[in-house]
Design a protein around this motif. Sequence first.
Motif, PDB file in Angstrom:
ATOM      1  N   MET A   1       0.765  -1.151   0.176  1.00 32.01           N
ATOM      2  CA  MET A   1       0.028   0.011  -0.301  1.00 32.01           C
ATOM      3  C   MET A   1       0.950   1.253   0.001  1.00 32.01           C
ATOM      4  O   MET A   1       0.462   2.315  -0.567  1.00 32.01           O
ATOM      5  N   MET A   2       2.187   1.237   0.391  1.00 29.80           N
ATOM      6  CA  MET A   2       3.108   2.265   0.587  1.00 29.80           C
ATOM      7  C   MET A   2       4.435   1.727   0.834  1.00 29.80           C
ATOM      8  O   MET A   2       4.457   0.547   1.132  1.00 29.80           O
ATOM      9  N   PRO A   3       5.414   2.385   0.304  1.00 33.18           N
ATOM     10  CA  PRO A   3       6.821   1.923   0.338  1.00 33.18           C
ATOM     11  C   PRO A   3       7.308   2.146   1.816  1.00 33.18           C
ATOM     12  O   PRO A   3       6.821   2.684   2.866  1.00 33.18           O
ATOM     13  N   ALA A   4       8.248   1.291   2.059  1.00 29.08           N
ATOM     14  CA  ALA A   4       8.959   1.095   3.588  1.00 29.08           C
ATOM     15  C   ALA A   4       9.323   2.750   3.899  1.00 29.08           C
ATOM     16  O   ALA A   4       9.007   2.983   5.077  1.00 29.08           O
ATOM     17  N   GLU A   5       9.626   3.166   2.865  1.00 34.05           N
ATOM     18  CA  GLU A   5      10.154   4.732   3.305  1.00 34.05           C
ATOM     19  C   GLU A   5       9.254   5.638   3.731  1.00 34.05           C
ATOM     20  O   GLU A   5       9.222   6.426   4.584  1.00 34.05           O
ATOM     21  N   GLY A   6       8.109   5.607   3.034  1.00 35.13           N
ATOM     22  CA  GLY A   6       6.796   6.165   3.231  1.00 35.13           C
ATOM     23  C   GLY A   6       6.093   5.814   4.902  1.00 35.13           C
ATOM     24  O   GLY A   6       5.708   6.818   5.381  1.00 35.13           O
ATOM     25  N   ALA A   7       6.366   4.288   5.253  1.00 37.55           N
ATOM     26  CA  ALA A   7       5.720   4.099   6.156  1.00 37.55           C
ATOM     27  C   ALA A   7       6.722   4.717   7.389  1.00 37.55           C
ATOM     28  O   ALA A   7       6.082   5.112   8.414  1.00 37.55           O
ATOM     29  N   TRP A   8       7.994   4.487   7.123  1.00 42.71           N
ATOM     30  CA  TRP A   8       8.813   5.224   8.248  1.00 42.71           C
ATOM     31  C   TRP A   8       8.749   6.614   8.409  1.00 42.71           C
ATOM     32  O   TRP A   8       8.540   6.761   9.676  1.00 42.71           O
ATOM     33  N   GLN A   9       8.457   7.516   7.367  1.00 39.61           N
ATOM     34  CA  GLN A   9       8.008   8.618   7.682  1.00 39.61           C
ATOM     35  C   GLN A   9       6.930   8.860   8.591  1.00 39.61           C
ATOM     36  O   GLN A   9       6.799   9.936   9.325  1.00 39.61           O
ATOM     37  N   ALA A  10       5.940   8.118   8.259  1.00 38.68           N
ATOM     38  CA  ALA A  10       4.786   8.317   9.143  1.00 38.68           C
ATOM     39  C   ALA A  10       5.062   7.867  10.694  1.00 38.68           C
ATOM     40  O   ALA A  10       4.228   8.626  11.315  1.00 38.68           O
ATOM     41  N   VAL A  11       5.490   6.792  10.753  1.00 39.84           N
ATOM     42  CA  VAL A  11       5.661   6.437  12.112  1.00 39.84           C
ATOM     43  C   VAL A  11       6.691   7.286  13.008  1.00 39.84           C
ATOM     44  O   VAL A  11       6.614   7.213  14.126  1.00 39.84           O
ATOM     45  N   SER A  12       7.587   7.870  12.359  1.00 40.72           N
ATOM     46  CA  SER A  12       8.533   8.744  13.081  1.00 40.72           C
ATOM     47  C   SER A  12       8.153  10.298  13.256  1.00 40.72           C
ATOM     48  O   SER A  12       9.110  11.189  13.117  1.00 40.72           O
ATOM     49  N   LEU A  13       6.944  10.497  12.672  1.00 45.58           N
ATOM     50  CA  LEU A  13       6.547  11.788  12.335  1.00 45.58           C
ATOM     51  C   LEU A  13       6.679  12.514  13.634  1.00 45.58           C
ATOM     52  O   LEU A  13       7.096  13.939  13.623  1.00 45.58           O
ATOM     53  N   ASP A  14       6.396  12.029  15.052  1.00 42.25           N
ATOM     54  CA  ASP A  14       6.433  12.896  16.084  1.00 42.25           C
ATOM     55  C   ASP A  14       7.921  13.249  16.444  1.00 42.25           C
ATOM     56  O   ASP A  14       8.072  14.247  17.016  1.00 42.25           O
ATOM     57  N   ASP A  15       8.735  12.528  16.086  1.00 41.86           N
ATOM     58  CA  ASP A  15      10.133  12.752  16.376  1.00 41.86           C
ATOM     59  C   ASP A  15      10.671  13.959  15.634  1.00 41.86           C
ATOM     60  O   ASP A  15      11.582  14.713  15.680  1.00 41.86           O
ATOM     61  N   ARG A  16      10.262  13.656  14.195  1.00 39.20           N
ATOM     62  CA  ARG A  16      10.663  14.790  13.247  1.00 39.20           C
ATOM     63  C   ARG A  16       9.966  16.270  13.624  1.00 39.20           C
ATOM     64  O   ARG A  16      10.516  17.157  13.541  1.00 39.20           O
ATOM     65  N   TRP A  17       9.105  16.017  14.226  1.00 41.43           N
ATOM     66  CA  TRP A  17       8.377  17.213  14.584  1.00 41.43           C
ATOM     67  C   TRP A  17       9.081  17.889  15.882  1.00 41.43           C
ATOM     68  O   TRP A  17       9.255  19.137  15.734  1.00 41.43           O
ATOM     69  N   GLN A  18       9.529  17.171  16.649  1.00 42.68           N
ATOM     70  CA  GLN A  18      10.380  17.801  17.877  1.00 42.68           C
ATOM     71  C   GLN A  18      11.757  18.205  17.147  1.00 42.68           C
ATOM     72  O   GLN A  18      11.997  19.315  17.833  1.00 42.68           O
ATOM     73  N   LEU A  19      12.333  17.625  16.248  1.00 44.62           N
ATOM     74  CA  LEU A  19      13.261  18.128  15.705  1.00 44.62           C
ATOM     75  C   LEU A  19      12.990  19.619  15.151  1.00 44.62           C
ATOM     76  O   LEU A  19      13.871  20.702  15.185  1.00 44.62           O
ATOM     77  N   GLU A  20      11.850  19.624  14.606  1.00 46.73           N
ATOM     78  CA  GLU A  20      11.668  21.007  13.923  1.00 46.73           C
ATOM     79  C   GLU A  20      11.310  21.890  15.142  1.00 46.73           C
ATOM     80  O   GLU A  20      11.620  23.234  14.697  1.00 46.73           O
ATOM     81  N   GLN A  21      11.008  21.788  16.368  1.00 53.02           N
ATOM     82  CA  GLN A  21      10.604  22.533  17.142  1.00 53.02           C
ATOM     83  C   GLN A  21      11.848  23.119  18.070  1.00 53.02           C
ATOM     84  O   GLN A  21      11.889  24.056  18.494  1.00 53.02           O
ATOM     85  N   TRP A  22      12.619  22.039  18.431  1.00 50.60           N
ATOM     86  CA  TRP A  22      13.761  22.201  19.358  1.00 50.60           C
ATOM     87  C   TRP A  22      15.205  22.578  18.517  1.00 50.60           C
ATOM     88  O   TRP A  22      16.199  22.449  19.227  1.00 50.60           O
ATOM     89  N   GLY A  23      15.177  22.371  17.223  1.00 49.44           N
ATOM     90  CA  GLY A  23      16.343  22.613  16.507  1.00 49.44           C
ATOM     91  C   GLY A  23      17.014  21.447  16.135  1.00 49.44           C
ATOM     92  O   GLY A  23      16.775  20.314  16.509  1.00 49.44           O
ATOM     93  N   ASP A  24      17.705  21.532  14.903  1.00 49.45           N
ATOM     94  CA  ASP A  24      18.188  20.173  14.080  1.00 49.45           C
ATOM     95  C   ASP A  24      19.237  19.728  15.288  1.00 49.45           C
ATOM     96  O   ASP A  24      20.145  20.418  15.621  1.00 49.45           O
ATOM     97  N   ASP A  25      19.210  18.425  15.321  1.00 51.84           N
ATOM     98  CA  ASP A  25      20.198  17.465  15.888  1.00 51.84           C
ATOM     99  C   ASP A  25      20.800  16.683  14.910  1.00 51.84           C
ATOM    100  O   ASP A  25      20.184  15.536  14.671  1.00 51.84           O
ATOM    101  N   PRO A  26      22.011  16.763  14.334  1.00 50.90           N
ATOM    102  CA  PRO A  26      22.665  15.870  13.226  1.00 50.90           C
ATOM    103  C   PRO A  26      22.595  14.459  13.769  1.00 50.90           C
ATOM    104  O   PRO A  26      22.260  13.521  12.850  1.00 50.90           O
ATOM    105  N   GLU A  27      22.745  13.975  14.945  1.00 49.30           N
ATOM    106  CA  GLU A  27      22.636  12.725  14.966  1.00 49.30           C
ATOM    107  C   GLU A  27      21.272  12.157  15.073  1.00 49.30           C
ATOM    108  O   GLU A  27      20.945  10.938  14.614  1.00 49.30           O
ATOM    109  N   ALA A  28      20.307  12.845  15.654  1.00 49.84           N
ATOM    110  CA  ALA A  28      18.975  12.506  15.730  1.00 49.84           C
ATOM    111  C   ALA A  28      18.556  12.380  14.320  1.00 49.84           C
ATOM    112  O   ALA A  28      17.673  11.522  14.175  1.00 49.84           O
TER     113      ALA A  28
END
Length: 231
Positions: A199-226
């Motif tokens: 129904m979707m590629p693995a990359e798209g699914a990972w983008q969906a399930v890691s959405l909250d973590d990506r949101w945190q990066l957007e709010q608190w500044g980019d962390d290269p390791e994260a």
Amino acid sequence: HRGPRAADGRSRLGAARPVRRFWEAAKAIEATGGFAIFLDGRQVKTPAKADLVLPTAALAYAVAEEWNEVGETIDPRAMPMTGLANAAIDRIAPDKESFASGVAKYGESDLTCYRAEGPALLVRWQEEAWDALLAWARRRYDVDFATCSGVMHVAQPTETIRKLSHEVTALDAFQLAGLSTLVTIGGSVVAALAVNEEMMPAEGAWQAVSLDDRWQLEQWGDDPEARAALD
């Protein structure tokens, strides 16, 4: 919920001291039960000394390519397909039902059913990414889902859990190995099944399930390791 560890097999592959490359070329060759990997004519074994036999030519060629790309020493982190294949054969196949049951339990608290109360932009991101997954699962498996805002547990319909569990336990050991990381780290059986059913590629699914973590990066500044861990 504490489910099974992601089936990456890396710790076992890299448990001993670094192994220097000793072969010129790796090849995938058709064998009994699928396709075996040979290093200069010598068949590759799993850490548990089983024959490394892959069920499809595409997977076998991908594993062989990982061995061909090895530098001076074996780096398990650069060989994810080999690690997953080792896990499928050594850890999952001997007791597939138990492993599948542990993975299926994530459906009782699927990430896509737990929504943020705010801010509005995050709520919208979750709706855009997760509503489509739930709508697909409703149509595909004839089930329904209970969703909520916040972190309090919301019970899913019994029939939903039964049908999702059936779909997970029907997967073979290699499919379970491939999808277990998405389930155990991402927390979504629905997203994993969507990948399995294309129904979707693995990359798209990972983008969906890691959405909250990506949101945190957007709010608190980019962390290269994260960022590297998410990508």
